[in-house]
Structures are given as C-alpha cells and as structure tokens.
Motif scaffolding. Structure first.
Motif, PDB file in Angstrom:
ATOM      1  N   UNK A   1       0.746  -1.116   0.064  1.00 12.29           N
ATOM      2  CA  UNK A   1      -0.023   0.071   0.048  1.00 12.29           C
ATOM      3  C   UNK A   1       0.957   1.277   0.008  1.00 12.29           C
ATOM      4  N   UNK A   2       0.304   2.417   0.043  1.00 10.10           N
ATOM      5  CA  UNK A   2       1.028   3.656   0.182  1.00 10.10           C
ATOM      6  C   UNK A   2       1.809   3.736   1.315  1.00 10.10           C
TER       7      UNK A   2
ATOM      8  N   UNK B   1      -3.726  12.982   7.264  1.00 11.10           N
ATOM      9  CA  UNK B   1      -3.226  12.434   8.442  1.00 11.10           C
ATOM     10  C   UNK B   1      -3.980  11.265   8.799  1.00 11.10           C
ATOM     11  N   UNK B   2      -3.181  10.246   9.182  1.00 14.28           N
ATOM     12  CA  UNK B   2      -3.596   8.998   9.722  1.00 14.28           C
ATOM     13  C   UNK B   2      -3.241   8.606  10.942  1.00 14.28           C
TER      14      UNK B   2
ATOM     15  N   UNK C   1       0.129   6.857  17.919  1.00 18.69           N
ATOM     16  CA  UNK C   1      -1.259   7.366  18.065  1.00 18.69           C
ATOM     17  C   UNK C   1      -1.837   7.154  16.687  1.00 18.69           C
ATOM     18  N   UNK C   2      -3.170   6.522  16.790  1.00 19.93           N
ATOM     19  CA  UNK C   2      -3.812   6.232  15.599  1.00 19.93           C
ATOM     20  C   UNK C   2      -5.046   7.035  15.434  1.00 19.93           C
TER      21      UNK C   2
ATOM     22  N   UNK D   1       1.139  -1.028  10.752  1.00 16.12           N
ATOM     23  CA  UNK D   1       0.464  -2.273  10.928  1.00 16.12           C
ATOM     24  C   UNK D   1      -0.790  -2.252  11.562  1.00 16.12           C
ATOM     25  N   UNK D   2      -1.033  -1.088  12.452  1.00 16.48           N
ATOM     26  CA  UNK D   2      -2.205  -0.749  13.391  1.00 16.48           C
ATOM     27  C   UNK D   2      -3.316  -0.348  12.330  1.00 16.48           C
ATOM     28  N   UNK D   3      -2.861   0.232  11.209  1.00 21.34           N
ATOM     29  CA  UNK D   3      -4.037   0.802  10.193  1.00 21.34           C
ATOM     30  C   UNK D   3      -4.565  -0.350   9.451  1.00 21.34           C
ATOM     31  N   UNK D   4      -3.881  -1.549   9.391  1.00 20.10           N
ATOM     32  CA  UNK D   4      -4.133  -2.708   8.414  1.00 20.10           C
ATOM     33  C   UNK D   4      -5.356  -3.515   8.902  1.00 20.10           C
TER      34      UNK D   4
END
Length: 99
Positions: A35-36, A56-57, A70-71, A96-99
């Motif tokens: 991914x990006x 911003x993610x 921080x997500x 990894x937390x975004x996936x």
C-alpha cells in the motif's frame, strides 16, 4: 539447579536426543504491494504527524525516550496503539495498526 525447593521439580540435566536434525522453515515471500508508504512531518518539537497521500492517519509523540504511536486523524481523539524506542519502529507499528 532449580529455583525451587520442591523435590518434584524436573531436573535440568537430560540425555541428548538422537534423531534427524530439524531445519528452519523456508522464509515467507514478501508481499508484492503493502500500500502507500507513510510520511512523517514534525508538527511540534515532540510530535510527528503521519501522512498517507497528504491525509493525516496518526501521530507519533515523543515522551522521554519512548515514541508513542497514536492512530487517528485528530490528535486529541487519537488512540494509542504502541510504544517504541525509535521513530522507524513507531512508523512501522502505526502502519500495522492501520491494516
């Protein structure tokens, strides 16, 4: 030597096992596309903003020697997902937390 006085504790000395040696399993192939990639921009002296395609993610906050991941898009409502000892690891943990 054991750290317990229990006589039922297993002895540490065992005879060597005989048999065929076990080899390590083959390494898994790397994924073709993850991914990006994430971009970090310093927002404050102790806060990094993490961006994907300009959006911003998450954030990475430096708290003493620890980088706190921080997500979330908004800093004050983002959730802590990890704590790391360097910035590169913090970015990977946030990815990894975004996936």
């Amino acid at each position: 030597m054991t750290l317990t006085a229990d006589p039922r504790a297993r002895r540490t000395a065992r005879p060597a096992r005989s048999g065929t040696p076990v080899s390590a399993p083959p390494a898994a192939p790397a994924p073709a596309h993850l991914g990006p990639s994430l971009t970090t921009v310093r927002a404050l002296d102790d806060v990094y903003r993490v961006l994907v395609d300009g959006r911003t993610v998450g954030y990475i906050q430096l708290a003493g020697p620890v980088y706190v991941c921080l997500l979330g898009e908004v800093y004050n409502t983002s959730l802590e997902v990890a704590q790391c000892l360097d910035l590169d690891t913090a970015v990977h943990r946030l990815e990894r937390a975004r996936a």
